[in-house]
Motif scaffolding. Sequence first.
Motif, PDB file in Angstrom:
ATOM      1  N   THR A  86       0.432  -7.860 -28.639  1.00 11.51           N
ATOM      2  CA  THR A  86      -0.552  -7.916 -27.554  1.00 11.51           C
ATOM      3  C   THR A  86      -0.041  -7.178 -26.331  1.00 11.51           C
ATOM      4  OG1 THR A  86      -1.447 -10.032 -28.292  1.00 11.51           O
ATOM      5  CG2 THR A  86      -1.811  -9.441 -25.988  1.00 11.51           C
ATOM      6  N   LEU A  87       1.216  -7.418 -25.954  1.00  8.94           N
ATOM      7  CA  LEU A  87       1.800  -6.736 -24.807  1.00  8.94           C
ATOM      8  C   LEU A  87       1.911  -5.236 -25.061  1.00  8.94           C
ATOM      9  CD1 LEU A  87       3.077  -6.940 -22.015  1.00  8.94           C
ATOM     10  CD2 LEU A  87       5.284  -7.402 -23.122  1.00  8.94           C
ATOM     11  N   ALA A  88       2.295  -4.872 -26.290  1.00 16.72           N
ATOM     12  CA  ALA A  88       2.390  -3.456 -26.641  1.00 16.72           C
ATOM     13  C   ALA A  88       1.025  -2.779 -26.522  1.00 16.72           C
ATOM     14  CB  ALA A  88       2.938  -3.303 -28.061  1.00 16.72           C
ATOM     15  N   GLY A  89      -0.016  -3.472 -27.006  1.00 16.95           N
ATOM     16  CA  GLY A  89      -1.362  -2.921 -26.921  1.00 16.95           C
ATOM     17  C   GLY A  89      -1.832  -2.761 -25.489  1.00 16.95           C
ATOM     18  N   MET A  90      -1.513  -3.734 -24.642  1.00 15.99           N
ATOM     19  CA  MET A  90      -1.935  -3.655 -23.238  1.00 15.99           C
ATOM     20  C   MET A  90      -1.221  -2.505 -22.514  1.00 15.99           C
ATOM     21  SD  MET A  90      -2.194  -7.733 -22.311  1.00 15.99           S
ATOM     22  CE  MET A  90      -3.002  -7.506 -20.718  1.00 15.99           C
ATOM     23  N   ILE A  91       0.063  -2.300 -22.851  1.00 14.47           N
ATOM     24  CA  ILE A  91       0.789  -1.156 -22.285  1.00 14.47           C
ATOM     25  C   ILE A  91       0.156   0.145 -22.763  1.00 14.47           C
ATOM     26  CG2 ILE A  91       2.961   0.132 -22.454  1.00 14.47           C
ATOM     27  CD1 ILE A  91       3.192  -2.060 -20.454  1.00 14.47           C
ATOM     28  N   GLY A  92      -0.205   0.175 -24.046  1.00 15.26           N
ATOM     29  CA  GLY A  92      -0.831   1.369 -24.604  1.00 15.26           C
ATOM     30  C   GLY A  92      -2.170   1.680 -23.948  1.00 15.26           C
ATOM     31  N   TRP A  93      -2.980   0.674 -23.749  1.00 12.92           N
ATOM     32  CA  TRP A  93      -4.275   0.873 -23.098  1.00 12.92           C
ATOM     33  C   TRP A  93      -4.086   1.367 -21.665  1.00 12.92           C
ATOM     34  CZ3 TRP A  93      -9.110  -2.477 -24.295  1.00 12.92           C
ATOM     35  CH2 TRP A  93      -9.276  -2.581 -25.675  1.00 12.92           C
ATOM     36  N   THR A  94      -3.117   0.790 -20.961  1.00 13.83           N
ATOM     37  CA  THR A  94      -2.856   1.219 -19.583  1.00 13.83           C
ATOM     38  C   THR A  94      -2.426   2.677 -19.545  1.00 13.83           C
ATOM     39  OG1 THR A  94      -2.162  -1.026 -18.992  1.00 13.83           O
ATOM     40  CG2 THR A  94      -1.507   0.742 -17.504  1.00 13.83           C
ATOM     41  N   LEU A  95      -1.565   3.061 -20.480  1.00 10.00           N
ATOM     42  CA  LEU A  95      -1.115   4.448 -20.538  1.00 10.00           C
ATOM     43  C   LEU A  95      -2.269   5.384 -20.880  1.00 10.00           C
ATOM     44  CD1 LEU A  95       1.447   6.111 -20.229  1.00 10.00           C
ATOM     45  CD2 LEU A  95       1.890   5.802 -22.668  1.00 10.00           C
ATOM     46  N   ILE A 421     -11.837  -2.723 -12.003  1.00  7.26           N
ATOM     47  CA  ILE A 421     -11.555  -2.045 -13.271  1.00  7.26           C
ATOM     48  C   ILE A 421     -10.370  -2.698 -13.967  1.00  7.26           C
ATOM     49  CG2 ILE A 421     -10.761   0.117 -14.304  1.00  7.26           C
ATOM     50  CD1 ILE A 421     -12.376   1.606 -12.178  1.00  7.26           C
ATOM     51  N   ALA A 422      -9.343  -3.043 -13.177  1.00  2.50           N
ATOM     52  CA  ALA A 422      -8.156  -3.682 -13.752  1.00  2.50           C
ATOM     53  C   ALA A 422      -8.502  -5.040 -14.365  1.00  2.50           C
ATOM     54  CB  ALA A 422      -7.080  -3.839 -12.680  1.00  2.50           C
ATOM     55  N   ILE A 423      -9.310  -5.827 -13.642  1.00  2.00           N
ATOM     56  CA  ILE A 423      -9.709  -7.142 -14.157  1.00  2.00           C
ATOM     57  C   ILE A 423     -10.519  -6.987 -15.445  1.00  2.00           C
ATOM     58  CG2 ILE A 423     -11.168  -9.155 -13.716  1.00  2.00           C
ATOM     59  CD1 ILE A 423     -10.384  -8.913 -10.765  1.00  2.00           C
ATOM     60  N   ALA A 424     -11.458  -6.035 -15.435  1.00  2.00           N
ATOM     61  CA  ALA A 424     -12.281  -5.802 -16.618  1.00  2.00           C
ATOM     62  C   ALA A 424     -11.424  -5.352 -17.795  1.00  2.00           C
ATOM     63  CB  ALA A 424     -13.353  -4.754 -16.312  1.00  2.00           C
ATOM     64  N   MET A 425     -10.459  -4.456 -17.526  1.00  7.11           N
ATOM     65  CA  MET A 425      -9.613  -3.933 -18.600  1.00  7.11           C
ATOM     66  C   MET A 425      -8.735  -5.031 -19.196  1.00  7.11           C
ATOM     67  SD  MET A 425      -7.197  -0.538 -18.537  1.00  7.11           S
ATOM     68  CE  MET A 425      -5.889  -1.267 -17.533  1.00  7.11           C
ATOM     69  N   VAL A 426      -8.125  -5.852 -18.350  1.00  9.84           N
ATOM     70  CA  VAL A 426      -7.269  -6.929 -18.832  1.00  9.84           C
ATOM     71  C   VAL A 426      -8.093  -7.947 -19.625  1.00  9.84           C
ATOM     72  CG1 VAL A 426      -5.841  -8.887 -18.128  1.00  9.84           C
ATOM     73  CG2 VAL A 426      -5.536  -6.667 -17.035  1.00  9.84           C
ATOM     74  N   THR A 427      -9.311  -8.234 -19.160  1.00 12.45           N
ATOM     75  CA  THR A 427     -10.185  -9.182 -19.868  1.00 12.45           C
ATOM     76  C   THR A 427     -10.543  -8.670 -21.258  1.00 12.45           C
ATOM     77  OG1 THR A 427     -11.134  -9.955 -17.767  1.00 12.45           O
ATOM     78  CG2 THR A 427     -12.380 -10.411 -19.785  1.00 12.45           C
ATOM     79  N   GLU A 429      -8.918  -6.396 -22.977  1.00 13.79           N
ATOM     80  CA  GLU A 429      -7.700  -6.357 -23.780  1.00 13.79           C
ATOM     81  C   GLU A 429      -7.368  -7.747 -24.340  1.00 13.79           C
ATOM     82  OE1 GLU A 429      -5.403  -2.773 -21.339  1.00 13.79           O
ATOM     83  OE2 GLU A 429      -4.889  -4.874 -21.014  1.00 13.79           O
ATOM     84  N   GLY A 430      -7.467  -8.748 -23.486  1.00 16.50           N
ATOM     85  CA  GLY A 430      -7.166 -10.110 -23.931  1.00 16.50           C
ATOM     86  C   GLY A 430      -8.091 -10.560 -25.041  1.00 16.50           C
ATOM     87  N   LEU A 431      -9.385 -10.269 -24.894  1.00 17.89           N
ATOM     88  CA  LEU A 431     -10.352 -10.653 -25.928  1.00 17.89           C
ATOM     89  C   LEU A 431     -10.093  -9.910 -27.233  1.00 17.89           C
ATOM     90  CD1 LEU A 431     -13.636 -10.773 -23.797  1.00 17.89           C
ATOM     91  CD2 LEU A 431     -12.389 -12.718 -24.752  1.00 17.89           C
ATOM     92  N   TYR A 432      -9.691  -8.632 -27.115  1.00 20.94           N
ATOM     93  CA  TYR A 432      -9.475  -7.834 -28.327  1.00 20.94           C
ATOM     94  C   TYR A 432      -8.200  -8.252 -29.054  1.00 20.94           C
ATOM     95  CZ  TYR A 432      -8.622  -3.918 -31.434  1.00 20.94           C
ATOM     96  OH  TYR A 432      -8.380  -3.155 -32.555  1.00 20.94           O
ATOM     97  N   ARG A 437      -6.876 -15.445 -32.727  1.00 20.75           N
ATOM     98  CA  ARG A 437      -6.601 -16.795 -32.224  1.00 20.75           C
ATOM     99  C   ARG A 437      -7.876 -17.438 -31.708  1.00 20.75           C
ATOM    100  NH1 ARG A 437      -2.052 -17.366 -27.731  1.00 20.75           N
ATOM    101  NH2 ARG A 437      -0.835 -16.564 -29.509  1.00 20.75           N
ATOM    102  N   ILE A 438      -8.701 -16.639 -31.036  1.00 23.54           N
ATOM    103  CA  ILE A 438      -9.961 -17.172 -30.514  1.00 23.54           C
ATOM    104  C   ILE A 438     -10.855 -17.652 -31.661  1.00 23.54           C
ATOM    105  CG2 ILE A 438     -12.102 -16.571 -29.312  1.00 23.54           C
ATOM    106  CD1 ILE A 438     -10.439 -14.655 -27.585  1.00 23.54           C
ATOM    107  N   GLU A 439     -10.890 -16.867 -32.746  1.00 26.89           N
ATOM    108  CA  GLU A 439     -11.714 -17.242 -33.898  1.00 26.89           C
ATOM    109  C   GLU A 439     -11.216 -18.536 -34.532  1.00 26.89           C
ATOM    110  OE1 GLU A 439     -11.680 -13.941 -36.521  1.00 26.89           O
ATOM    111  OE2 GLU A 439     -13.070 -12.727 -35.310  1.00 26.89           O
ATOM    112  N   ARG A 440      -9.877 -18.714 -34.545  1.00 24.77           N
ATOM    113  CA  ARG A 440      -9.322 -19.939 -35.150  1.00 24.77           C
ATOM    114  C   ARG A 440      -9.591 -21.170 -34.292  1.00 24.77           C
ATOM    115  NH1 ARG A 440      -4.754 -16.592 -35.960  1.00 24.77           N
ATOM    116  NH2 ARG A 440      -3.711 -17.649 -34.208  1.00 24.77           N
TER     117      ARG A 440
END
Length: 450
Positions: A86-95, A421-427, A429-432, A437-440
């Motif tokens: 998850t952290l790796a993906g968020m760094i990737g999206w930010t980049l 934009i940052a809030i929307a992006m983090v939200t 990313e978190g959902l994706y 886990r959300i489904e479970r």
Amino acid sequence: MSDGSLGLTEAVAMALGGMIGGGIYAVLGIVTQITGAATWGAFLLAGVVASCAAYSYVRLNELVTDGGSDGGGSVTFVQSFTGNSTLAGMIGWTLLVGYLGSMAMYAFAFAEFSIALPGVPSRLAGLPLRPIISVLVVAGFVGLNLLGARATGSAENVLTSVKVLVLLAFGVCGLAYALFVSSDPVDLGVSQFTSLHPIMAAAVSFVAFQGWQLLFYDQESMANPLAELRKAIAIAIPVAVSIYVIVGVVTYNLAPQAVQRNPHTALVDAASTIGGVAGLASVGAIIISLSALFSTGSAINATLFSAGYFAKGMLSDDLLPDRAGDSSASGVPTRTLLLLGGITAAFTAYGSLSAITSFASLSFIVVFGAMSALAVTRRDADRIAAVWPVIGTIGAGLFFVLMLYHLYTAERETFYAVVLIAIAMVTVEGLYFERDRIEREIPYLEPDTE
């Protein structure tokens, strides 16, 4: 397996071309407006923090390679050393957002310098021409990449040499003019260093130093990637800093009125002043304008290519939705290129240069600071001396805070836009990334058929 097509010379050209490619033409005016004659100091500060981040990247890459990986960039480092996808993906999206902002910035500057050419109007049929040119140049390079166009290492040597030589000639001739022709003393803005303005300006200019890290995605093309990466970056960043410092001093001192009136193309006015000594004022202005078009255009192309492959890698690792492209496609997926191009076009059409530059710089400040902090956690490794990652971490943190402070006090609308934009992006990313886990945790509800 390395194919050896990139040697040290080509690696230096790619790293230097990524920085010189469009950054100086796009950010110079904005930096000068913030800190005036101390612009050179802002570039120097940004270069120091970028160098410390680069040290962290090189050392982390060596550790990853020792662990059996083929090397990589920010996403690979986070996955390897934290195991947190998850952290790796968020760094990737930010980049990835940083790449989009960089391309939008280059497209904006391309249009500004196009309009600065003799005979080119600023409006067409009553419509401002700048957004139209920006969108068209993005569309053009998307089309070029769809055809599979890519500069070879040898071609990149030539392209980078031309860009660097033009700016060096501008800087050397400009210094000579300021020292021996102009009656005014050279202003280095020493008084500015008693304020925070140079540091704020350094934060804004940070996007101009991000090109070197694109090399980490081309390691498979290097015969000896660990050694060539280290040497290429050690050469490229100081050279880029030196050019930025000289150009900053010359532009402010030779075109002080243009810096205030039209900072985005102040380089043209400075080149005109230099050329005027030999009666070639218009020639000097045209050379700089054409060099800017050449540089920003090639920067769009190179960044789009690298961002496309970066996004493809994220697709392969399930760090981007499948709808963003087909990771099994040969080359960069068509859908991915169109998506990157469409978002870039929207950014460059509707944003201001200051807002786009600030947003892109913040993205790279976050990622480079995070990689420096990650290197600090690995400081017990033989290859990592803690002092440089610590400087990179503290420097990036200071840049981040001062950048937000500058936006809040001087560009309130941009500040709120960036926060939203940052809030929307983090939200998103978190959902994706936490979707499983959300489904479970959310019980499946049977539809009521009664």
